[in-house]
Design a protein around this motif. Structure first.
Motif, short mmCIF file in Angstrom:
data_model
loop_
_atom_site.label_atom_id
_atom_site.label_comp_id
_atom_site.label_asym_id
_atom_site.label_seq_id
_atom_site.Cartn_x
_atom_site.Cartn_y
_atom_site.Cartn_z
N TYR A 29 0.42 7.06 -14.01
CA TYR A 29 1.32 6.45 -15.00
C TYR A 29 2.32 5.49 -14.35
N TYR A 30 3.03 5.94 -13.33
CA TYR A 30 4.07 5.09 -12.74
C TYR A 30 3.48 3.90 -12.00
N ALA A 31 2.32 4.07 -11.39
CA ALA A 31 1.65 2.93 -10.76
C ALA A 31 1.25 1.92 -11.83
N GLY A 32 0.71 2.41 -12.96
CA GLY A 32 0.34 1.52 -14.05
C GLY A 32 1.55 0.84 -14.67
N LYS A 33 2.63 1.59 -14.84
CA LYS A 33 3.86 1.03 -15.39
C LYS A 33 4.39 -0.06 -14.47
N CYS A 34 4.35 0.19 -13.19
CA CYS A 34 4.84 -0.79 -12.22
C CYS A 34 3.98 -2.05 -12.25
N SER A 75 0.83 -1.22 0.00
CA SER A 75 0.00 0.00 0.00
C SER A 75 0.86 1.26 0.00
N ILE A 76 1.91 1.27 0.81
CA ILE A 76 2.81 2.42 0.85
C ILE A 76 3.51 2.60 -0.49
N LEU A 77 3.98 1.50 -1.07
CA LEU A 77 4.60 1.58 -2.40
C LEU A 77 3.63 2.12 -3.44
N ALA A 78 2.39 1.64 -3.40
CA ALA A 78 1.39 2.09 -4.38
C ALA A 78 1.12 3.59 -4.21
N LEU A 79 0.98 4.05 -2.98
CA LEU A 79 0.76 5.48 -2.75
C LEU A 79 1.97 6.30 -3.19
N TYR A 80 3.15 5.79 -2.94
CA TYR A 80 4.35 6.51 -3.35
C TYR A 80 4.45 6.59 -4.88
N LEU A 81 4.06 5.50 -5.55
CA LEU A 81 4.09 5.51 -7.01
C LEU A 81 3.10 6.51 -7.59
N VAL A 82 2.04 6.81 -6.86
CA VAL A 82 1.05 7.78 -7.33
C VAL A 82 1.45 9.20 -6.96
N PHE A 83 1.93 9.41 -5.72
CA PHE A 83 2.15 10.76 -5.22
C PHE A 83 3.61 11.13 -4.95
N GLY A 84 4.49 10.16 -4.90
CA GLY A 84 5.84 10.41 -4.42
C GLY A 84 6.78 11.01 -5.45
N TYR A 85 7.76 11.72 -4.94
CA TYR A 85 8.82 12.26 -5.76
C TYR A 85 9.78 11.12 -6.08
N GLY A 86 10.20 11.00 -7.31
CA GLY A 86 11.10 9.92 -7.70
C GLY A 86 10.38 8.62 -7.98
N ALA A 87 9.09 8.69 -8.28
CA ALA A 87 8.33 7.48 -8.57
C ALA A 87 8.90 6.75 -9.78
N SER A 88 9.46 7.49 -10.71
CA SER A 88 10.07 6.87 -11.90
C SER A 88 11.23 5.97 -11.49
N LEU A 89 12.08 6.45 -10.61
CA LEU A 89 13.21 5.65 -10.15
C LEU A 89 12.72 4.39 -9.42
N LEU A 90 11.77 4.55 -8.52
CA LEU A 90 11.23 3.40 -7.79
C LEU A 90 10.63 2.38 -8.74
N CYS A 91 9.87 2.85 -9.71
CA CYS A 91 9.25 1.96 -10.68
C CYS A 91 10.32 1.21 -11.49
N ASN A 92 11.34 1.92 -11.92
CA ASN A 92 12.41 1.27 -12.68
C ASN A 92 13.21 0.29 -11.81
N LEU A 93 13.38 0.60 -10.55
CA LEU A 93 14.06 -0.34 -9.65
C LEU A 93 13.25 -1.62 -9.49
N ILE A 94 11.94 -1.47 -9.34
CA ILE A 94 11.07 -2.64 -9.21
C ILE A 94 11.14 -3.49 -10.48
N GLY A 95 11.17 -2.82 -11.63
CA GLY A 95 11.23 -3.54 -12.90
C GLY A 95 12.60 -4.10 -13.22
N PHE A 96 13.62 -3.71 -12.45
CA PHE A 96 14.98 -4.15 -12.77
C PHE A 96 15.60 -5.03 -11.68
N VAL A 97 15.50 -4.66 -10.42
CA VAL A 97 16.25 -5.33 -9.36
C VAL A 97 15.84 -6.79 -9.19
N TYR A 98 14.56 -7.06 -8.98
CA TYR A 98 14.16 -8.46 -8.82
C TYR A 98 14.41 -9.27 -10.08
#
Length: 180
Positions: free
Chosen positions: A113-118, A43-66
């Motif tokens: 956008y970043y929540a959808g991308k994630c 839930s915190i990740l989802a809210l951050y992806l919608v409202f947080g600064y740097g959501a692009s970086l977080l989304c790309n980390l999720i799509g890359f690190v694991y």
């Protein structure tokens, strides 16, 4: 449908993997059930992806690190099916990244956008045979590649030859300068 989803959610927490091991440690230290910890974190990740600064970086980390971690594990395993799964993911991830480069200037203005991308990237990496990577690869990437394979091979070979020749010329110039 909701019952099936709940059953899969509960079954996930009974598995032994890195995530559930970490959640078990957190559960022991905090006394909070791991299902609640996971739900809160998501839930915190989802809210951050919608409202947080740097959501692009977080989304790309999720799509890359694991996926990078899982790819290394796949390379080190004797099973080749997981290699194919992660190679397919990386092909789709690459195609998506190139497409996103050209459309990002418009898309990042959309609030979700970043929540959808994630969610899209997570769908591409889920360990099911019907995940996004498999569907997109078999329905879009593979037919396009097979249709244009000869043209693509010609371009790749031409670029390889040009790069090889440029490298030879560069080394020849370096040797000429070195011998002066």
């Amino acid at each position: 449908m909701l019952t099936s989803l709940t059953e899969r959610y509960d079954a996930f927490f009974k598995q032994k993997n890195v995530v559930t091991n970490c959640l078990t440690v957190l559960e022991e230290k905090t006394g909070v059930q791991k299902q609640y910890i996971a739900t809160g974190a998501v839930s915190i990740l989802a809210l951050y992806l919608v409202f947080g600064y740097g959501a692009s970086l977080l989304c790309n980390l999720i799509g890359f690190v694991y996926p990078a971690y899982a790819s290394i594990k796949a390379i080190e395993s004797n099973n080749k099916d997981d290699d194919t799964q992660w190679l397919t993911y990386w092909v789709v991830y690459g195609v998506f990244s190139v497409a996103e480069f050209f459309s990002d200037i418009f898309l990042f203005w959309f609030p979700l956008y970043y929540a959808g991308k994630c969610l899209f990237l997570l769908w591409c990496m889920v360990p099911f045979s019907w995940n996004g990577s498999q569907i997109i690869y078999t329905r879009v990437v593979r037919p396009f590649f097979l249709k244009h394979e000869k043209t693509i091979d010609g371009v790749v070979n031409d670029l390889s030859d040009k790069a090889r020749n440029a490298a030879k010329e560069g080394f020849a110039l370096l040797n000429a300068e070195k011998n002066k």
